[in-house]
Design an enzyme around this catalytic site. Sequence first.
Site, PDB file in Angstrom:
ATOM      1  N   THR A 204     -28.524  -6.397 -32.776  1.00 47.86           N
ATOM      2  CA  THR A 204     -29.312  -7.969 -32.878  1.00 47.86           C
ATOM      3  C   THR A 204     -30.303  -7.413 -32.705  1.00 47.86           C
ATOM      4  O   THR A 204     -30.136  -6.940 -31.481  1.00 47.86           O
ATOM      5  CB  THR A 204     -28.880  -8.906 -32.204  1.00 47.86           C
ATOM      6  OG1 THR A 204     -27.673  -9.628 -32.480  1.00 47.86           O
ATOM      7  CG2 THR A 204     -29.707  -9.860 -32.618  1.00 47.86           C
TER       8      THR A 204
ATOM      9  N   CYS B 220     -42.174  10.630 -11.856  1.00 48.57           N
ATOM     10  CA  CYS B 220     -41.351   9.617 -11.197  1.00 48.57           C
ATOM     11  C   CYS B 220     -40.119   8.722 -11.273  1.00 48.57           C
ATOM     12  O   CYS B 220     -41.336   8.015 -12.959  1.00 48.57           O
ATOM     13  CB  CYS B 220     -42.320   9.275 -10.541  1.00 48.57           C
ATOM     14  SG  CYS B 220     -41.859   7.959  -9.267  1.00 48.57           S
TER      15      CYS B 220
END
Length: 379
Positions: A237, A324
């Site tokens: 969806t 990071c």
Amino acid sequence: MVYLDHNASSTLRACAREVMLGALAEGANASSVHGPGRRARSAVERAREQVARFAGAQGPSVVFTSGATEANALALNGAIAGAAEKGAPIRRVLVSAVEHDSVRATARALADGITVHEVPVDGDGRADIGALRTMLAGEGSALVSVMAANNETGVIQDIAAIGAIIRGAGALFHIDAVQAAGRLPIDFTDWGADYLTLSSHKIGGPQGAGALIVRPDAPLAPRIRGGGQEMRRRAGTENVAAIAGFGAATAAFAENGAEIARLGDMRDAFERALRVIAPETIIFGEGAPRLPNTSNLAIPNLSAETALIALDLDGVAVSSGSACSSGKVTPSHVLAAMGVDKALARSAIRVSFGWSNEDDDYEQAIRSIARLIARRRAA
Ligand code: PMP
């Protein structure tokens, strides 16, 4: 808060928020045939046209995904599966050494029978075009993935030259244009790409939406199966609100020349001011063309961690130049590929400007860095 981390996630644009609130209030499934469903469908299709126009492509080539990580995985895995189904299997995958981990990790995980090669980069992070040409001369059909601009350094690849070599070798070409979007003119057709990845949240749209643009006859087998959404290329969806917000954000770039120039002026003024207070500053990728909004820098002997914390306490949000994710700071593979010394790489800070910044923001960042340097001198 002075927010200078637009390469991680840009601030949500008001136009994106507005269409999202409308779509969330309606909340229908875009596959439903009733009125609310048809309105959801038209929001998705409007966004498809907006994203296509933004990228220099045609609406039907746009496959919406949950973001660029999924789009990159679909590009690599979907192209390989699609080519195998067509009886023309891909034997080799070439990725540049500075690609985002979503490309590198996907490439590393490819099935046996496919060899993965890393295209080296020079000291400024630009792909070695001679090496690419030599690597492509080998046996077996190939898929090449090169980003338009790097998320850590902003360094721009010579996509036109790279594309010409790839086409000359009859290989498939995927471009991760996530960071170039909104900061460089993007032209899927002109660039001669077979696949191109975009992410909504880097351009002022919401997180959790992205797109893979696919040349109509390029091989692509779905990786997520079930419903017939996205013309059977990606089941599930549709995230109507996020997709509508993504489309609205791209539309905000209709005349983005002035915006790009403004960001470039701001970044350049920041780098000039930084060199006044810390002449020893090193700016990574400085010798190459860079995105106008990105500055990846190191002040030798000032660790990125110390700088990030001090800036954060002063209300200035920047990021570490090291990749990071999940809060774990690991040495940057981008800087390593550029031959940057490990100790220096630990000082790398990424400052990335965006649409919501004003000159006062970079000035505040400079004042904060100046205070930090003064404190260290006094200590
Ligand atoms: N490619 C590049 C170059 C990126 O910078 C990022 C985001 N850091 C991604 C892919 C992944 O994007 P997303 O967050 O939409 O999954």
